[in-house]
Scaffold this active site. Structure first.
Site, PDB file in Angstrom:
ATOM      1  N   TYR A  48      -2.465   6.479  -0.945  1.00  0.00           N
ATOM      2  CA  TYR A  48      -1.516   5.379  -0.768  1.00  0.00           C
ATOM      3  C   TYR A  48      -1.336   4.718  -2.129  1.00  0.00           C
ATOM      4  CZ  TYR A  48       0.683   1.058   0.782  1.00  0.00           C
ATOM      5  OH  TYR A  48       1.554  -0.006   0.933  1.00  0.00           O
ATOM      6  N   ASP A  73       1.834   8.488   0.802  1.00  0.00           N
ATOM      7  CA  ASP A  73       2.920   7.595   0.426  1.00  0.00           C
ATOM      8  C   ASP A  73       2.807   7.333  -1.073  1.00  0.00           C
ATOM      9  OD1 ASP A  73       4.717   5.583   0.022  1.00  0.00           O
ATOM     10  OD2 ASP A  73       3.902   4.230   1.551  1.00  0.00           O
ATOM     11  N   HIS A  93       7.585   4.472   8.550  1.00  0.00           N
ATOM     12  CA  HIS A  93       7.570   5.825   7.996  1.00  0.00           C
ATOM     13  C   HIS A  93       7.617   6.842   9.132  1.00  0.00           C
ATOM     14  CE1 HIS A  93       6.100   4.783   3.805  1.00  0.00           C
ATOM     15  NE2 HIS A  93       5.845   3.661   4.461  1.00  0.00           N
TER      16      HIS A  93
END
Length: 318
Positions: free
Chosen positions: A134, A193, A296
């Site tokens: 992340y 991500d 998402h």
């Protein structure tokens, strides 16, 4: 072998929206999760079903948190933080293992070590190292910050500089980790991500996004620098070379999902041989905004990957 990455934007909220059903029906062998955003004692019972859980929650309650779900217990686990939860299916026991020392990190990453942003595992049933990432969202550089035109309070470019430090350190970390996997005869896959859209195909409104965090020229240049036919390959773009998207993030606001005004910021980046083994992949975009599990969508790829003991033909790391 089916592998997915999914920024759940809070596992408890996503569970209420139907995460359990998605996980049960999708048949994934490995799932990387980001923004789990849940202290270990508050993880919902049974939410990960019959998967082994490896979870770095970080030390800030309600923020970040990355995990990897696997069918078999991993043979090795590595994280930047001091403790990682390793839990078998149905086990309520909390086992926090200490792993990578912050001293082994690139110096730019040490400030992020306790934030729950990266965890990696070596699979037991395939010659593969899998990482969940992340990456910080960042912000605008100081010269692009105009009070009254920003959703967030101007900060003089502090969030932008922080993200750029992460990017510099993470590029070196990727090289070291990829080579370490290759030295052990393993392929390497980092998912998650990245909070960067690489090309114009990755943002619906790319013209108006060129002065937005996540699509700044220097961010896009960095992303291109970590890709090459000999290092890491953007798997979904390889499968869909000339299409817009497939997008993986849409704002909750303004009907963005219904108009498909999205960004592709969630990736599978694979070592070259693994990337060539990808046979199908894309995003699990829900049919309607009302059915969304998160802001998402999961990115799911099927790989034709040999089990442990089979020859991968892996060459010396580049």
């Amino acid at each position: 072998m089916r592998i997915a990455t999914f920024n759940v934007n809070g596992i408890r909220a996503t569970q209420r929206r139907g995460f359990d059903d998605w996980l049960a029906s999708r048949g994934c062998d490995v799932v990387a999760l980001q923004e789990v955003r849940c202290p270990v004692p508050l993880l919902p019972d049974g939410v990960f079903r019959d998967y082994h859980l490896t979870y770095d929650a970080g030390q800030t309650a309600g923020r970040n948190g990355v995990a990897v779900l696997t069918r078999e217990a991993p043979v090795a686990v590595r994280s930047w933080g001091a403790g990682v939860l390793v839990r078998a299916p149905g086990d309520s026991h909390v086992e926090l293992r200490e792993h990578a020392e912050t001293g082994s990190l690139a110096r730019e990453l040490k400030a992020f070590a306790a934030e729950g942003r990266y965890v990696e595992v070596d699979l037991a049933d395939h010659p593969l190292t899998v990482a969940s990432l992340y990456l910080p969202k960042g912000g605008l550089p100081a010269h692009l910050q105009v009070p009254g035109r920003m959703r967030e309070k101007p900060d003089g470019g502090a969030r932008y500089e922080r993200k750029m430090r992460f990017l510099r350190g993470f590029a070196r970390h990727l090289t070291a980790t990829r080579r370490a996997a290759a030295a052990q005869g393993r392929e390497f896959l980092v998912m998650g991500d990245f909070n960067v859209a690489h090309t114009r195909l990755d943002v619906k409104n790319w013209r108006t996004s060129q002065r937005s965090e996540g699509f700044l020229p220097e961010e896009r240049e960095w992303f291109g620098s970590i890709l090459s036919p000999r290092s890491l390959v953007d798997v979904v773009r390889r499968l869909h070379p000339d299409v817009d998207g497939p997008y993986s993030w849409w704002s909750w606001m303004g009907g963005a999902f219904d108009r498909d005004t999205g960004w592709r910021i969630d990736y599978h980046l694979a070592s070259p041989r693994l990337a060539k083994a990808a046979i199908a992949g894309g995003t699990d975009r829900e049919a309607s905004a009302a059915e969304r599990l998160s802001d998402h969508a999961p990115v799911v790829v099927d790989y034709d990957l040999p089990p442990v003991g089979a020859s991968t033909g892996l060459r010396s790391p580049g």
